[in-house]
Structures are given as C-alpha cells and as structure tokens.
Motif scaffolding. Structure first.
Motif, PDB file in Angstrom:
ATOM      1  N   ILE A  73       0.840  -1.197   0.000  1.00  0.00           N
ATOM      2  CA  ILE A  73       0.000   0.000   0.000  1.00  0.00           C
ATOM      3  C   ILE A  73       0.879   1.251   0.000  1.00  0.00           C
ATOM      4  CG2 ILE A  73      -1.637   1.341   1.394  1.00  0.00           C
ATOM      5  CD1 ILE A  73      -2.829  -1.403   2.259  1.00  0.00           C
ATOM      6  N   ALA A  74       1.963   1.226   0.798  1.00  0.00           N
ATOM      7  CA  ALA A  74       2.874   2.374   0.855  1.00  0.00           C
ATOM      8  C   ALA A  74       3.574   2.584  -0.479  1.00  0.00           C
ATOM      9  CB  ALA A  74       3.894   2.164   1.976  1.00  0.00           C
ATOM     10  N   ARG A  75       4.021   1.491  -1.095  1.00  0.00           N
ATOM     11  CA  ARG A  75       4.712   1.613  -2.382  1.00  0.00           C
ATOM     12  C   ARG A  75       3.759   2.102  -3.476  1.00  0.00           C
ATOM     13  NH1 ARG A  75       6.542  -2.770  -4.673  1.00  0.00           N
ATOM     14  NH2 ARG A  75       5.714  -4.375  -3.279  1.00  0.00           N
ATOM     15  N   LEU A  76       2.526   1.622  -3.450  1.00  0.00           N
ATOM     16  CA  LEU A  76       1.545   2.066  -4.432  1.00  0.00           C
ATOM     17  C   LEU A  76       1.253   3.555  -4.256  1.00  0.00           C
ATOM     18  CD1 LEU A  76      -0.398   1.243  -6.703  1.00  0.00           C
ATOM     19  CD2 LEU A  76      -2.095   0.687  -4.957  1.00  0.00           C
ATOM     20  N   ASN A  77       1.137   3.989  -3.009  1.00  0.00           N
ATOM     21  CA  ASN A  77       0.885   5.400  -2.738  1.00  0.00           C
ATOM     22  C   ASN A  77       2.049   6.272  -3.211  1.00  0.00           C
ATOM     23  OD1 ASN A  77      -0.416   7.719  -1.512  1.00  0.00           O
ATOM     24  ND2 ASN A  77       1.144   7.581   0.088  1.00  0.00           N
ATOM     25  N   ALA A  78       3.262   5.738  -3.130  1.00  0.00           N
ATOM     26  CA  ALA A  78       4.445   6.490  -3.563  1.00  0.00           C
ATOM     27  C   ALA A  78       4.626   6.468  -5.082  1.00  0.00           C
ATOM     28  CB  ALA A  78       5.694   5.931  -2.887  1.00  0.00           C
ATOM     29  N   GLY A  79       3.793   5.679  -5.785  1.00  0.00           N
ATOM     30  CA  GLY A  79       3.911   5.596  -7.236  1.00  0.00           C
ATOM     31  C   GLY A  79       5.086   4.779  -7.701  1.00  0.00           C
ATOM     32  N   MET A  80       5.546   3.854  -6.848  1.00  0.00           N
ATOM     33  CA  MET A  80       6.711   3.042  -7.200  1.00  0.00           C
ATOM     34  C   MET A  80       6.330   1.940  -8.183  1.00  0.00           C
ATOM     35  SD  MET A  80       8.579   2.795  -3.469  1.00  0.00           S
ATOM     36  CE  MET A  80      10.074   2.056  -4.146  1.00  0.00           C
ATOM     37  N   ALA A  81       7.292   1.536  -8.997  1.00  0.00           N
ATOM     38  CA  ALA A  81       7.088   0.459  -9.963  1.00  0.00           C
ATOM     39  C   ALA A  81       8.313  -0.436  -9.948  1.00  0.00           C
ATOM     40  CB  ALA A  81       6.845   1.043 -11.360  1.00  0.00           C
ATOM     41  N   ASN A  82       8.626  -0.995  -8.764  1.00  0.00           N
ATOM     42  CA  ASN A  82       9.862  -1.768  -8.613  1.00  0.00           C
ATOM     43  C   ASN A  82       9.629  -3.266  -8.596  1.00  0.00           C
ATOM     44  OD1 ASN A  82       8.558  -1.663  -6.180  1.00  0.00           O
ATOM     45  ND2 ASN A  82      10.403  -1.331  -4.948  1.00  0.00           N
ATOM     46  N   ASP A  83       8.412  -3.692  -8.945  1.00  0.00           N
ATOM     47  CA  ASP A  83       8.158  -5.110  -9.217  1.00  0.00           C
ATOM     48  C   ASP A  83       7.005  -5.177 -10.205  1.00  0.00           C
ATOM     49  OD1 ASP A  83       5.794  -4.717  -7.764  1.00  0.00           O
ATOM     50  OD2 ASP A  83       6.508  -5.756  -5.987  1.00  0.00           O
ATOM     51  N   LEU A  84       6.664  -6.379 -10.654  1.00  0.00           N
ATOM     52  CA  LEU A  84       5.650  -6.517 -11.695  1.00  0.00           C
ATOM     53  C   LEU A  84       4.285  -6.018 -11.232  1.00  0.00           C
ATOM     54  CD1 LEU A  84       4.722  -7.460 -14.466  1.00  0.00           C
ATOM     55  CD2 LEU A  84       4.472  -9.778 -13.528  1.00  0.00           C
ATOM     56  N   LEU A  85       3.890  -6.356 -10.007  1.00  0.00           N
ATOM     57  CA  LEU A  85       2.550  -6.011  -9.548  1.00  0.00           C
ATOM     58  C   LEU A  85       2.370  -4.498  -9.413  1.00  0.00           C
ATOM     59  CD1 LEU A  85      -0.202  -7.023  -8.695  1.00  0.00           C
ATOM     60  CD2 LEU A  85       0.658  -7.288  -6.354  1.00  0.00           C
ATOM     61  N   SER A  86       3.332  -3.817  -8.804  1.00  0.00           N
ATOM     62  CA  SER A  86       3.207  -2.361  -8.674  1.00  0.00           C
ATOM     63  C   SER A  86       3.250  -1.684 -10.040  1.00  0.00           C
ATOM     64  CB  SER A  86       4.305  -1.813  -7.763  1.00  0.00           C
ATOM     65  OG  SER A  86       5.585  -2.134  -8.255  1.00  0.00           O
ATOM     66  N   THR A  87       4.035  -2.230 -10.968  1.00  0.00           N
ATOM     67  CA  THR A  87       4.087  -1.688 -12.329  1.00  0.00           C
ATOM     68  C   THR A  87       2.738  -1.824 -13.017  1.00  0.00           C
ATOM     69  OG1 THR A  87       6.433  -2.234 -12.508  1.00  0.00           O
ATOM     70  CG2 THR A  87       5.246  -1.843 -14.559  1.00  0.00           C
ATOM     71  N   LEU A 109      -3.688   5.149   2.576  1.00  0.00           N
ATOM     72  CA  LEU A 109      -4.978   4.741   2.011  1.00  0.00           C
ATOM     73  C   LEU A 109      -5.830   5.953   1.653  1.00  0.00           C
ATOM     74  CD1 LEU A 109      -5.761   1.749   4.373  1.00  0.00           C
ATOM     75  CD2 LEU A 109      -5.544   1.614   1.886  1.00  0.00           C
ATOM     76  N   SER A 110      -5.818   6.936   2.536  1.00  0.00           N
ATOM     77  CA  SER A 110      -6.621   8.138   2.289  1.00  0.00           C
ATOM     78  C   SER A 110      -6.171   8.844   1.011  1.00  0.00           C
ATOM     79  CB  SER A 110      -6.507   9.082   3.485  1.00  0.00           C
ATOM     80  OG  SER A 110      -7.256  10.256   3.267  1.00  0.00           O
ATOM     81  N   ARG A 111      -4.866   8.959   0.819  1.00  0.00           N
ATOM     82  CA  ARG A 111      -4.374   9.632  -0.385  1.00  0.00           C
ATOM     83  C   ARG A 111      -4.670   8.801  -1.627  1.00  0.00           C
ATOM     84  NH1 ARG A 111       0.023   9.700  -3.724  1.00  0.00           N
ATOM     85  NH2 ARG A 111       0.426  11.730  -4.707  1.00  0.00           N
ATOM     86  N   LEU A 112      -4.507   7.477  -1.536  1.00  0.00           N
ATOM     87  CA  LEU A 112      -4.811   6.624  -2.680  1.00  0.00           C
ATOM     88  C   LEU A 112      -6.259   6.781  -3.120  1.00  0.00           C
ATOM     89  CD1 LEU A 112      -2.910   3.321  -1.778  1.00  0.00           C
ATOM     90  CD2 LEU A 112      -2.579   4.704  -3.840  1.00  0.00           C
ATOM     91  N   GLN A 113      -7.172   6.844  -2.142  1.00  0.00           N
ATOM     92  CA  GLN A 113      -8.583   6.991  -2.479  1.00  0.00           C
ATOM     93  C   GLN A 113      -8.882   8.356  -3.087  1.00  0.00           C
ATOM     94  OE1 GLN A 113      -9.978   5.630   1.527  1.00  0.00           O
ATOM     95  NE2 GLN A 113     -11.359   4.321   0.363  1.00  0.00           N
ATOM     96  N   SER A 114      -8.110   9.365  -2.688  1.00  0.00           N
ATOM     97  CA  SER A 114      -8.360  10.700  -3.224  1.00  0.00           C
ATOM     98  C   SER A 114      -7.842  10.855  -4.654  1.00  0.00           C
ATOM     99  CB  SER A 114      -7.728  11.760  -2.318  1.00  0.00           C
ATOM    100  OG  SER A 114      -6.308  11.691  -2.363  1.00  0.00           O
ATOM    101  N   VAL A 115      -6.748  10.173  -4.982  1.00  0.00           N
ATOM    102  CA  VAL A 115      -6.165  10.324  -6.327  1.00  0.00           C
ATOM    103  C   VAL A 115      -6.636   9.247  -7.290  1.00  0.00           C
ATOM    104  CG1 VAL A 115      -4.123  11.511  -5.452  1.00  0.00           C
ATOM    105  CG2 VAL A 115      -4.059   9.032  -5.758  1.00  0.00           C
ATOM    106  N   LEU A 116      -7.193   8.147  -6.767  1.00  0.00           N
ATOM    107  CA  LEU A 116      -7.708   7.069  -7.612  1.00  0.00           C
ATOM    108  C   LEU A 116      -9.197   6.871  -7.294  1.00  0.00           C
ATOM    109  CD1 LEU A 116      -4.827   4.423  -7.310  1.00  0.00           C
ATOM    110  CD2 LEU A 116      -5.269   5.958  -9.231  1.00  0.00           C
ATOM    111  N   PRO A 117     -10.085   7.585  -7.955  1.00  0.00           N
ATOM    112  CA  PRO A 117     -11.514   7.505  -7.639  1.00  0.00           C
ATOM    113  C   PRO A 117     -12.100   6.099  -7.796  1.00  0.00           C
ATOM    114  CG  PRO A 117     -11.052   9.387  -9.050  1.00  0.00           C
ATOM    115  CD  PRO A 117      -9.798   8.565  -9.007  1.00  0.00           C
ATOM    116  N   THR A 118     -11.493   5.274  -8.654  1.00  0.00           N
ATOM    117  CA  THR A 118     -12.027   3.923  -8.863  1.00  0.00           C
ATOM    118  C   THR A 118     -11.443   2.902  -7.893  1.00  0.00           C
ATOM    119  OG1 THR A 118     -10.350   3.410 -10.537  1.00  0.00           O
ATOM    120  CG2 THR A 118     -12.430   4.368 -11.308  1.00  0.00           C
TER     121      THR A 118
END
Length: 405
Positions: A98-112, A141-150
């Motif tokens: 969740i932290a890596r997704l919020n940071a916009g990281m793409a350092n493995d296949l799933l986050s990419t 989580l709060s930031r992810l929900q604010s920037v990703l409406p879906t």
C-alpha cells in the motif's frame, strides 16, 4: 448464491507477501467457480508464503512473477496484462505494498501493473492491527482513495491474527471477496434510494461514569450500511457507542441514548425509503441521572428508579413521514418465529429479522450471524454466514418486499 455478475469477467489477482496469502488459493478457486477468468501475479515476497505452482494449478494459467521476464517482455507483457483485466484485486495487500503504491513506485511486476492499468483496483488489506491503525498506513490509504476515484478497499475484518493480537487487520474471507468483486459489475440495485439504519447499543446514564447498556457491537448494522452503500444507496447510519470505522460512502450520526437516537431517526426521515432498526436500544433509563458521581455507600444504587424508553421502530412505523419499508430486528433467546410474528403486529412494521443471541457462535460481537426473515406471508432462514453475507440477504429481501397489502 453464485455471483453471476462475474461470469466471463477477467480478474487479475495480485498476491503480496503476507501470511494471508494462503487464503488467496481459495479466492482464485472461488472466482473461477463463479465464472471469472483469472490470472495471478505474485510479488517475490508472496512466493515465500505460497508457491506459484499452486496458483498455476488452480487458475490454469502461468503465474506472472518477474518484471524482467524476457519471454513476456518481448510482447510488453506487463502492458498486455494491464490491458487484459476488468478488475485488479490485490489480496492480500500488505502495508508495504500500500505504501509503495501510494508512492507511485514500480519496482516489481505487480506495482508496475497498478501504474500501467486504467482498470479499477481493489485492495484487500491484511496486516497486524497496529500496522493497520498506524497513521502512516491510514494516510497512504486516504491519499490513494483521493487520487484514484475507482480504487476500492475491501476490508479488513476484525479478529484474531497470526501474531495473536486481536483487532482490525485480518483479510476478508475468500467468499466475502468474491461477493465484493461481483458487486463491482452489478447495476446498483439501490441507486436513488435513501436508507436510514440504526446500529449498536444505547447507553442510559446513571451518573457521569455509570450507565445501563447491553452487549451489542454494532457489527450487523454497520455491515448493512456498508452493503447498502455498495448497492448504490444513500445511507444514513445512526450509531450508538461502538468502536467500528465508518463504512465508505456512509453518512454517520453518533448518539448515546435512546432519546438521542429517536431524535436523529426522526430528523433523517426526509425522503427516506427504508428504515432498518438493528440497534439494541435499552428498554429503560434511570428516571433521573445524577449530575455528579454517586459515591459508594452514599447512595442506594440497588434502588434506581427506571422509566421506559421510547420505542424507536414503532414510533417510526407510525410516523406521519413513515418510509415505505420499516424493518425491525428481534434479538431473542428462544421461539424466534413466534416472537418475531408478535413483534411484527405490535410494532406495525413490514418485516422482522430475528436472531438467537444466546448462541456464542452468532450472538453479540460475533462476525457470523444466522437470521430468520419474517413477514406476514413467510419466514425464511439464512445462515450461518458472515454478517456481510447476511446483510446482502436482508437487502435483497427488502427490495422484493411487497408493502401494498
């Protein structure tokens, strides 16, 4: 109930490195049984908890693990996977992911894949309860929900964890995740409807530190509010004192006493289509509440004069602004159907949901429930099952309820 909405849907299941990864095998199996086509992506840490071979056998498809897979990348495999899915379900979703997704990281296949997709993403959090409650996790989580409406958050549940702690952080059960995934493809069945739901106990003050109350946890009412919101309804949740988080998309009004709950209920009746009274309202309150703490030995606490509290559901059922559907709950210890029928007539409601609170497996505070739906024409049992599944059953019965008779 088979979630037909999943038939022929393409679900990409992402598995991260948490102990709940063992549940993901059953999740994949149940999604496929429901008619979905499933592909699995695992992080390196996930492979330490469950083998890719297990997921390959269950999904019938190769399991994707590496961002730098030469054979896959010849066709830009990660982009193709991102385009393929109708929904990405990350289960379990660890605090790290969740932290890596919020940071916009793409350092493995799933986050990419999460960055490369335009399809909705659902996270099923799973972690220690202190990690879940940590302000950093909640902020992510709060930031992810604010920037990703879906973005959708499925859970977590409360209960005993692998480390022995108790609290929120358990991944939802596979059957619950399948139902929630299916709901993302269903037409909102309650769109345009306003539901008012009461939940939890009330507390009736004896003095500033003592009160009369009961063991209600509020879990059933909160499950109903959460499911109704997912089904497209506008939901007002009037809650007594509980420690549950507010479901997404739900308007919550916190109250303490029965009189406060009734006042909030009456004020919420404007354009209300259904009133569901799950709250365990105290039948009586002290006739007088002391302004200061009553000292032991200085007051006769064995002789507290009581007065009857207002009957909230009966008041709403007879109200000049009565909703078209009024549902009462009956917490009983015996003769469920007989008491439910009696309550149906006495309170002039449209249906009664009865459950046996003497049972430890489905009583107050349990995550499971078994209910009896009673109307003037029928009685229908459901369960035992999760309170989320019971909530879905109740709302489905509500939608088919004929109130014209």
């Amino acid at each position: 109930m088979e979630p037909l909405a999943l038939r022929d849907k393409r679900i990409l299941v992402g598995i991260t490195g948490g102990i709940a990864a063992y549940k993901s095998a059953d999740l994949v199996r149940q999604l496929i049984k429901a008619g979905a086509e499933v592909r699995v992506v695992m992080t390196p840490a996930a492979c330490e908890f469950i083998t890719p071979l297990t997921l390959q056998a269950l999904s019938g498809q190769p399991v994707s693990r590496s961002l730098l897979d030469e054979s896959a990348e010849m066709g830009m495999g990660h982009i193709e996977l991102a385009r393929w899915a109708d929904l990405m379900l990350i289960a379990p979703a660890t605090a790290d992911f969740i932290a890596r997704l919020n940071a916009g990281m793409a350092n493995d296949l799933l986050s990419t894949l999460c960055l490369a997709t335009q399809t909705p993403i659902a996270l099923a959090p799973a972690m220690n309860e202190k990690m879940w409650l940590n302000p950093l996790t909640q902020a992510n989580l709060s930031r992810l929900q604010s920037v990703l409406p879906t973005l959708r958050i499925f859970g977590p549940a409360s209960g005993e964890q692998a480390c022995g702690d108790l609290g929120y952080g358990r991944m939802l059960e596979p059957s619950e995740l399948v139902q929630l995934t299916a709901s993302q493809f269903q037409t909102p069945q309650l769109k345009g409807k306003h539901l008012v739901i009461t939940a939890g106990p009330t507390r009736e003050a004896i003095d500033p530190v003592r009160y009369l109350s009961n063991h209600s946890s509020g879990k059933m009412g909160f499950a109903l509010a959460e499911q109704a919101a997912r089904m497209g309804a506008s939901v007002t949740l009037i809650s007594g004192p509980v420690t549950l988080p507010t479901p997404a998309g739900v308007t919550r009004i916190d109250v303490t006493s029965a009189q406060q709950m009734l006042q909030a209920a009456e004020q919420s009746l404007t354009r209300c289509d259904a009133f569901i009274a799950t709250a365990a309202v105290a039948d009586y309150r002290p006739s007088e509440s002391a302004a200061q703490k009553l000292k032991k030995g200085e007051a006769d606490l064995s002789r507290i004069e009581l007065t009857e509290n207002p009957d909230i559901v009966a008041t709403i059922a007879r109200h000049s602004m009565r909703p078209s559907r009024v549902i009462a709950f009956a917490a009983e210890t015996q003769d469920l159907e007989a008491y439910a029928q009696r309550k149906l007539d006495k309170k002039q409601v449209d249906a009664v949901v009865a459950n046996d609170v003497s049972r430890t497996d489905i009583g107050f505070g349990s995550d499971q429930n078994e209910v009896l739906w009673v109307t003037r024409d029928q009685s229908q049992p459901f369960g035992p099952d999760t309170k989320s599944a019971v909530a879905t059953f109740i709302l489905e019965q509500l939608m088919t309820l004929d109130t014209s008779a």
